[in-house]
Scaffold this motif. Structure first.
Motif, PDB file in Angstrom:
ATOM      1  N   ASN A 151      -5.464  -4.464   0.350  1.00 14.75           N
ATOM      2  CA  ASN A 151      -4.373  -4.392   1.309  1.00 14.75           C
ATOM      3  C   ASN A 151      -3.119  -5.052   0.756  1.00 14.75           C
ATOM      4  OD1 ASN A 151      -4.225  -7.339   2.269  1.00 14.75           O
ATOM      5  ND2 ASN A 151      -6.381  -6.842   2.640  1.00 14.75           N
ATOM      6  N   PHE A 152      -1.984  -4.608   1.292  1.00  9.53           N
ATOM      7  CA  PHE A 152      -0.690  -5.199   0.981  1.00  9.53           C
ATOM      8  C   PHE A 152      -0.196  -5.979   2.187  1.00  9.53           C
ATOM      9  CE2 PHE A 152      -0.545  -1.580  -2.011  1.00  9.53           C
ATOM     10  CZ  PHE A 152      -0.111  -2.230  -3.158  1.00  9.53           C
ATOM     11  N   THR A 153       0.360  -7.153   1.930  1.00 14.44           N
ATOM     12  CA  THR A 153       1.061  -7.876   2.987  1.00 14.44           C
ATOM     13  C   THR A 153       2.547  -7.582   2.865  1.00 14.44           C
ATOM     14  OG1 THR A 153       1.136  -9.827   1.550  1.00 14.44           O
ATOM     15  CG2 THR A 153      -0.658  -9.697   3.142  1.00 14.44           C
ATOM     16  N   ALA A 154       3.325  -8.065   3.829  1.00 14.21           N
ATOM     17  CA  ALA A 154       4.764  -7.776   3.858  1.00 14.21           C
ATOM     18  C   ALA A 154       5.463  -8.340   2.623  1.00 14.21           C
ATOM     19  CB  ALA A 154       5.372  -8.366   5.124  1.00 14.21           C
ATOM     20  N   PRO A 155       6.267  -7.529   1.916  1.00 14.50           N
ATOM     21  CA  PRO A 155       6.995  -8.019   0.741  1.00 14.50           C
ATOM     22  C   PRO A 155       7.986  -9.115   1.124  1.00 14.50           C
ATOM     23  CG  PRO A 155       7.018  -5.611   0.856  1.00 14.50           C
ATOM     24  CD  PRO A 155       6.493  -6.106   2.165  1.00 14.50           C
ATOM     25  N   ASP A 156       8.105 -10.083   0.238  1.00 16.84           N
ATOM     26  CA  ASP A 156       8.995 -11.220   0.486  1.00 16.84           C
ATOM     27  C   ASP A 156      10.138 -11.182  -0.518  1.00 16.84           C
ATOM     28  OD1 ASP A 156      10.203 -13.573   1.151  1.00 16.84           O
ATOM     29  OD2 ASP A 156       8.594 -14.868   0.400  1.00 16.84           O
ATOM     30  N   PHE A 157      11.350 -10.871  -0.016  1.00 17.14           N
ATOM     31  CA  PHE A 157      12.533 -10.800  -0.884  1.00 17.14           C
ATOM     32  C   PHE A 157      13.337 -12.098  -0.863  1.00 17.14           C
ATOM     33  CE2 PHE A 157      11.584  -6.348  -0.482  1.00 17.14           C
ATOM     34  CZ  PHE A 157      12.045  -5.771  -1.666  1.00 17.14           C
ATOM     35  N   SER A 158      12.835 -13.087  -0.143  1.00 16.38           N
ATOM     36  CA  SER A 158      13.600 -14.327  -0.012  1.00 16.38           C
ATOM     37  C   SER A 158      13.738 -15.068  -1.333  1.00 16.38           C
ATOM     38  CB  SER A 158      12.944 -15.235   1.029  1.00 16.38           C
ATOM     39  OG  SER A 158      11.618 -15.598   0.608  1.00 16.38           O
ATOM     40  N   PRO A 193       4.211  -2.056   4.585  1.00 18.01           N
ATOM     41  CA  PRO A 193       3.756  -3.248   5.330  1.00 18.01           C
ATOM     42  C   PRO A 193       4.866  -4.272   5.526  1.00 18.01           C
ATOM     43  CG  PRO A 193       3.048  -3.390   3.058  1.00 18.01           C
ATOM     44  CD  PRO A 193       3.727  -2.051   3.199  1.00 18.01           C
ATOM     45  N   THR A 194       5.837  -3.933   6.385  1.00 19.34           N
ATOM     46  CA  THR A 194       6.958  -4.854   6.610  1.00 19.34           C
ATOM     47  C   THR A 194       6.645  -5.919   7.665  1.00 19.34           C
ATOM     48  OG1 THR A 194       7.858  -3.232   8.160  1.00 19.34           O
ATOM     49  CG2 THR A 194       8.712  -3.214   5.892  1.00 19.34           C
ATOM     50  N   THR A 195       5.704  -5.615   8.536  1.00 20.96           N
ATOM     51  CA  THR A 195       5.393  -6.567   9.614  1.00 20.96           C
ATOM     52  C   THR A 195       3.950  -7.047   9.582  1.00 20.96           C
ATOM     53  OG1 THR A 195       4.904  -4.714  11.106  1.00 20.96           O
ATOM     54  CG2 THR A 195       7.156  -5.618  11.138  1.00 20.96           C
ATOM     55  N   LYS A 196       3.046  -6.217   9.079  1.00 18.58           N
ATOM     56  CA  LYS A 196       1.629  -6.598   9.014  1.00 18.58           C
ATOM     57  C   LYS A 196       0.996  -5.978   7.772  1.00 18.58           C
ATOM     58  CE  LYS A 196       0.063  -2.733  11.880  1.00 18.58           C
ATOM     59  NZ  LYS A 196      -0.744  -2.339  13.046  1.00 18.58           N
ATOM     60  N   ALA A 197      -0.214  -6.441   7.446  1.00 19.62           N
ATOM     61  CA  ALA A 197      -0.921  -5.944   6.261  1.00 19.62           C
ATOM     62  C   ALA A 197      -1.385  -4.510   6.483  1.00 19.62           C
ATOM     63  CB  ALA A 197      -2.106  -6.841   5.947  1.00 19.62           C
ATOM     64  N   HIS A 198      -1.259  -3.693   5.420  1.00 25.27           N
ATOM     65  CA  HIS A 198      -1.730  -2.313   5.450  1.00 25.27           C
ATOM     66  C   HIS A 198      -2.783  -2.115   4.365  1.00 25.27           C
ATOM     67  CE1 HIS A 198       1.985  -0.443   7.654  1.00 25.27           C
ATOM     68  NE2 HIS A 198       1.254  -1.261   8.421  1.00 25.27           N
ATOM     69  N   ALA A 199      -3.877  -1.463   4.739  1.00 26.48           N
ATOM     70  CA  ALA A 199      -4.995  -1.254   3.796  1.00 26.48           C
ATOM     71  C   ALA A 199      -4.766  -0.007   2.959  1.00 26.48           C
ATOM     72  CB  ALA A 199      -6.305  -1.144   4.558  1.00 26.48           C
ATOM     73  N   PHE A 200      -5.332  -0.021   1.765  1.00 25.19           N
ATOM     74  CA  PHE A 200      -5.287   1.152   0.875  1.00 25.19           C
ATOM     75  C   PHE A 200      -6.656   1.344   0.252  1.00 25.19           C
ATOM     76  CE2 PHE A 200      -4.321  -2.409  -1.931  1.00 25.19           C
ATOM     77  CZ  PHE A 200      -5.155  -2.161  -3.011  1.00 25.19           C
ATOM     78  N   ASN A 201      -6.894   2.543  -0.269  1.00 28.58           N
ATOM     79  CA  ASN A 201      -8.084   2.834  -1.073  1.00 28.58           C
ATOM     80  C   ASN A 201      -7.852   4.086  -1.879  1.00 28.58           C
ATOM     81  OD1 ASN A 201      -9.498   5.258   0.418  1.00 28.58           O
ATOM     82  ND2 ASN A 201      -8.908   3.808   2.019  1.00 28.58           N
ATOM     83  N   PHE A 202      -8.539   4.194  -2.998  1.00 31.43           N
ATOM     84  CA  PHE A 202      -8.462   5.408  -3.822  1.00 31.43           C
ATOM     85  C   PHE A 202      -9.688   5.488  -4.714  1.00 31.43           C
ATOM     86  CE2 PHE A 202      -6.393   2.144  -6.362  1.00 31.43           C
ATOM     87  CZ  PHE A 202      -6.874   2.358  -7.642  1.00 31.43           C
ATOM     88  N   GLU A 203      -9.926   6.683  -5.230  1.00 31.39           N
ATOM     89  CA  GLU A 203     -11.037   6.926  -6.154  1.00 31.39           C
ATOM     90  C   GLU A 203     -10.530   7.728  -7.348  1.00 31.39           C
ATOM     91  OE1 GLU A 203     -14.299   8.770  -4.191  1.00 31.39           O
ATOM     92  OE2 GLU A 203     -14.739   7.025  -2.910  1.00 31.39           O
ATOM     93  N   LEU A 204     -11.025   7.370  -8.530  1.00 30.49           N
ATOM     94  CA  LEU A 204     -10.657   8.066  -9.759  1.00 30.49           C
ATOM     95  C   LEU A 204     -11.910   8.356 -10.574  1.00 30.49           C
ATOM     96  CD1 LEU A 204      -7.580   5.954 -10.984  1.00 30.49           C
ATOM     97  CD2 LEU A 204      -7.526   8.158  -9.815  1.00 30.49           C
ATOM     98  N   MET A 205     -11.881   9.438 -11.326  1.00 21.98           N
ATOM     99  CA  MET A 205     -12.949   9.720 -12.278  1.00 21.98           C
ATOM    100  C   MET A 205     -12.320   9.882 -13.654  1.00 21.98           C
ATOM    101  SD  MET A 205     -16.037  12.537 -12.222  1.00 21.98           S
ATOM    102  CE  MET A 205     -15.058  13.980 -12.629  1.00 21.98           C
ATOM    103  N   TYR A 206     -12.830   9.135 -14.598  1.00 25.49           N
ATOM    104  CA  TYR A 206     -12.296   9.107 -15.957  1.00 25.49           C
ATOM    105  C   TYR A 206     -13.377   9.512 -16.965  1.00 25.49           C
ATOM    106  CZ  TYR A 206      -7.820   6.480 -15.652  1.00 25.49           C
ATOM    107  OH  TYR A 206      -6.530   6.079 -15.450  1.00 25.49           O
ATOM    108  N   ASN A 207     -12.985  10.253 -17.985  1.00 21.64           N
ATOM    109  CA  ASN A 207     -13.763  10.327 -19.223  1.00 21.64           C
ATOM    110  C   ASN A 207     -13.177   9.294 -20.176  1.00 21.64           C
ATOM    111  OD1 ASN A 207     -15.489  12.325 -18.426  1.00 21.64           O
ATOM    112  ND2 ASN A 207     -14.470  13.972 -19.513  1.00 21.64           N
ATOM    113  N   GLY A 208     -13.978   8.363 -20.641  1.00 21.82           N
ATOM    114  CA  GLY A 208     -13.455   7.312 -21.507  1.00 21.82           C
ATOM    115  C   GLY A 208     -14.410   6.947 -22.616  1.00 21.82           C
ATOM    116  N   SER A 209     -13.976   6.035 -23.474  1.00 22.43           N
ATOM    117  CA  SER A 209     -14.797   5.567 -24.588  1.00 22.43           C
ATOM    118  C   SER A 209     -14.409   4.134 -24.922  1.00 22.43           C
ATOM    119  CB  SER A 209     -14.613   6.464 -25.815  1.00 22.43           C
ATOM    120  OG  SER A 209     -13.244   6.500 -26.205  1.00 22.43           O
TER     121      SER A 209
END
Length: 458
Positions: free
Chosen positions: A144-151, A220-236
């Motif tokens: 999750n992301f919380t609100a960014p702080d530019f202060s 997420p300017t006022t509260k935390a927002h959740a994220f998720n993702f999935e990836l498939m890689y061919n690697g070595s």
């Protein structure tokens, strides 16, 4: 005629001196050992050449399948306005005025929580005699992301361009991606495209993927927002992740039996799975690493903080052959020493040419080992080459020593020596300890056997 007679007499004198003088035999043996180091060195160069060829083929296979994976993200990227005033002179009015210019810069914010789970299924790829390990990695990430702080930079809210905020993922091996890159943020999906404009000196190893503009409701300017993702890689070779979360949990599971965990952080826990593979877990806090949760202007290269796993062959046949060849001096020297002790104690004459033939047979062991191991396992190659050389030297010794007593002893001694070297080659952590103890024992045996030799014979 007189010259021929002189040469004959000189040959007889040398032969007599070699037969009766211990010093002469030791000098000739030393010269032969040094002479045999030449083909032994050429064999080591051959091993290096074949290993370089293997590396070239492996790199080509890996490049076509997919290279190593290093990844970090997602990162919240928010543009903001800054203002710069410059003084300019107007030639017509002859007055100086101030010009205000707007510059758009970017702020990057890392997740508050980041959990990554990877399941890497390995396989081997072979071309001709060369083999490499590759894998298909299924990566799931959430957080999750919380609100960014530019202060921190005293940036006013009115100068933040929220409507052009995006998500960014830094990664290698784009060609190995086998799934579409999509991140679900606050319940909504965002697709990614390669950001070629960011390929500059700040990104020597990583490519950048950037999402479409985020909906204002998903930032997420006022509260935390959740994220998720999935990836498939061919690697070595390896898979690594950079711990950018305020709390980062990384789990890597695989069926690979010889993992090497790498990075600046040790695993929190590690276990062997039922199929002989492994499961490793890392937990890293933001206080464990020396970078902050936000960056302004540009994203730094943080690859030095990556943690993950190397998928390696612990010792391939060329590495083992090279280690075996490094003991060539020891094998030749100890074998000559055995023959020297037999010759000295039994008064049996062994000609320098016969020493040379024995030495060449010992050198041939390594050429057999390399050539056979390219078509079979190292263990089989070592057994075949070792048995062939031991049988050859044992039978040749029978023709020199005229009985089976000493040849059988020589065959047994060579078997023990080759077995001892094989054990050392297979060891990594205890090779020096076992080798030192073994050599100490060999020295003790030689000292005991040679205690009754009369070294005053010249």
């Amino acid at each position: 005629m007189e010259e021929h007679q002189t040469n004959t007499n000189n040959n007889k004198k040398f032969s007599t001196w070699f037969k009766t003088s211990i010093t002469a035999r030791m000098l000739v043996m030393g010269l032969l050992v040094l002479l045999l180091m030449i083909p032994l060195k050429l064999i080591q160069e051959l091993i290096q050449e074949r290993e370089n060829r293997q590396i070239s083929v492996v790199n080509d296979i890996n490049h076509k399948w997919g290279n190593q994976i290093i990844m970090y993200g997602p990162i919240l990227k928010v543009p903001y306005k800054t203002f710069e005033e410059t003084s300019k002179f107007d030639k017509e009015t002859q007055k100086t005025f101030k010009e205000r210019r707007t510059i758009v810069k970017y702020a990057y914010f890392f997740p508050d929580q980041l959990d990554i789970a990877t399941d890497a299924e390995t396989s081997t790829k072979k071309r001709n005699n060369f083999e490499t390990a590759v894998f298909t990695a299924n990566i799931s990430a959430s957080g999750n992301f919380t609100a960014p702080d530019f202060s921190l930079k005293s940036i006013e809210d009115k100068n933040i361009i929220w409507e052009k905020a995006t998500l960014v993922i830094q990664t290698t091996n784009l060609k190995g991606l086998k799934s579409e890159v999509k991140v679900k943020l606050n319940g909504n999906d965002y697709s990614f495209e390669t950001n070629f404009s960011n390929k500059n000196k700040n990104y020597p190893y990583l490519d950048e993927l950037e999402s479409s503009y985020l909906s204002l409701n998903d930032i997420p300017t006022t509260k935390a927002h959740a994220f998720n993702f999935e990836l498939m890689y061919n690697g070595s070779e390896r898979v690594q992740f950079i711990p950018i979360g305020k709390v980062t949990n990384v789990m890597i599971k695989s069926d690979w039996k010889d993992p090497k965990h790498i990075g600046n952080f040790t695993t929190q826990s590690e276990r062997t799975t039922e199929n002989g593979g492994f499961e490793a877990n890392w937990k890293i806090l933001n206080t464990n690493r020396s970078f902050s949760q936000q960056f302004f202007k540009v994203l730094p290269n943080l690859t030095q903080y990556a943690v993950g796993t190397n998928f390696i062959f612990p010792l391939d046949e060329y590495q083992q052959s090279d280690r075996a060849a490094k003991y060539g001096f020891l094998v030749i020297g100890l074998t000559f020493l055995v023959f020297f002790l037999i010759q000295t104690l039994s008064k049996i004459h062994i000609h320098p040419f016969q020493y040379l033939m024995i030495g060449i047979a010992l050198v041939m062991f390594y050429t057999l080992l390399i050539s056979i191991s390219e078509h079979s396992s190292f263990l089989k190659a070592y057994l075949i080459a070792g048995i062939a050389v031991i049988v050859m030297i044992t039978l040749y010794s029978k023709s020199i020593l005229k009985n089976w007593k000493f040849p059988l002893f020589i065959g047994t001694a060579l078997s023990a020596l080759y077995s001892f070297i094989f054990v050392i080659i297979q060891m990594e952590n205890y090779a020096l300890l076992v080798g030192s103890i073994g050599l100490f024992m060999i020295l003790g045996i030689v000292m005991y056997v040679s205690r009754k030799i009369d070294w005053q014979q010249g």
